[in-house]
Motif scaffolding. Structure first.
Motif, mmCIF file in Angstrom:
data_model
loop_
_atom_site.group_PDB
_atom_site.id
_atom_site.type_symbol
_atom_site.label_atom_id
_atom_site.label_comp_id
_atom_site.label_asym_id
_atom_site.label_seq_id
_atom_site.Cartn_x
_atom_site.Cartn_y
_atom_site.Cartn_z
ATOM 1 N N GLU A 65 -3.336 -9.842 6.475
ATOM 2 C CA GLU A 65 -2.390 -8.850 5.955
ATOM 3 C C GLU A 65 -3.086 -7.513 5.715
ATOM 4 O O GLU A 65 -2.611 -6.451 6.144
ATOM 5 N N GLN A 66 -4.213 -7.558 5.041
ATOM 6 C CA GLN A 66 -4.945 -6.326 4.743
ATOM 7 C C GLN A 66 -5.510 -5.696 6.011
ATOM 8 O O GLN A 66 -5.592 -4.464 6.121
ATOM 9 N N LEU A 67 -5.886 -6.541 6.971
ATOM 10 C CA LEU A 67 -6.384 -6.010 8.236
ATOM 11 C C LEU A 67 -5.270 -5.268 8.972
ATOM 12 O O LEU A 67 -5.491 -4.187 9.529
ATOM 13 N N SER A 68 -4.067 -5.820 8.960
ATOM 14 C CA SER A 68 -2.937 -5.158 9.620
ATOM 15 C C SER A 68 -2.674 -3.795 8.997
ATOM 16 O O SER A 68 -2.457 -2.803 9.704
ATOM 17 N N VAL A 69 -2.698 -3.751 7.662
ATOM 18 C CA VAL A 69 -2.478 -2.479 6.965
ATOM 19 C C VAL A 69 -3.560 -1.477 7.325
ATOM 20 O O VAL A 69 -3.278 -0.295 7.576
#
Length: 219
Positions: A65-69
């Motif tokens: 999730e944080q990587l996508s952001v």
């Protein structure tokens, strides 16, 4: 060079090398996301596609999730820098308006519909997406105001036009314009550029000078 200076220089070089590797990895992730979206990927998938370890991905973010952001944020930061470099080369506000929207269209062109849909479906990336749309609308509003101040745009309500442009940009980036017209996001931005610059430009006199339009009707 003293021993402490040598150690400091070595640490600086290592930090620079790490920063470069991370920037390169973000660029590669960005290209992959643009082409194929990101919601369906796992970290294992991404590590396999990029031929790196999951631990390498964890240096960028602690979760998918944080990587996508982070990757979506990187895309918009990179796009904004590229757009503003194009704008800086134009001296006339009409050319800057066209350069801004044309460059925005160019930056959006590699973005697949799946990428756009994934951004819109994820609350975290949608927030980044919507903030970028708002910033783009503000930038266009500032260009409209500058054109009015310089007398090269016809007299209009800058706030109203800016609001209309903002709504259009948001609709483009949400995919609504594409669904209704069949245009890609890039094509829609290009059409918006032509419409705005042509519609806002003040009429010119026989000698090419700008004539300021009066709103008072003759009787």
């Amino acid at each position: 060079m003293s021993t402490s200076e040598a150690v400091g220089a070595g640490d600086s070089h290592r930090r620079s090398a790490v920063h470069t590797r991370r920037a390169e990895l973000l660029d590669r992730l960005c290209e992959l996301f643009l082409a194929e979206g990101f919601a369906h990927f796992t970290l294992d998938d991404l590590a396999g596609r990029l031929r790196c370890s999951k631990s390498t991905l964890y240096t960028l973010a602690s979760s998918k999730e944080q990587l996508s952001v982070r990757v979506v944020g990187h895309y918009f930061k990179r796009a904004t820098a590229n757009i503003e470099r194009r704008v800086e080369t134009a001296t006339d506000v009409r050319l800057r308006m066209r350069a801004y929207l044309d460059a925005a269209a160019e930056e959006l062109r590699p973005a697949s519909r799946r990428f756009i849909d994934d951004m819109a479906a994820n609350p975290a990336t949608r927030a980044t997406y919507e903030a970028n749309a708002a910033a783009a609308a503000d930038r266009v509003r500032s260009l409209i105001k500058e054109g009015l101040d310089r007398g090269v745009f016809r007299e209009v309500d800058a706030a109203l036009v800016g609001e209309m442009v903002g709504l259009t940009i948001t609709a483009i980036q949400r995919g609504e314009i594409g669904e209704r017209t069949g245009l890609s996001d890039a094509e829609a931005f290009a059409a918006l550029s032509q419409f705005l610059v042509g519609g806002l430009s003040a009429p010119q006199g026989p000698g090419g000078e700008t004539r300021h339009a009066h709103t008072t009707e003759e009787t």
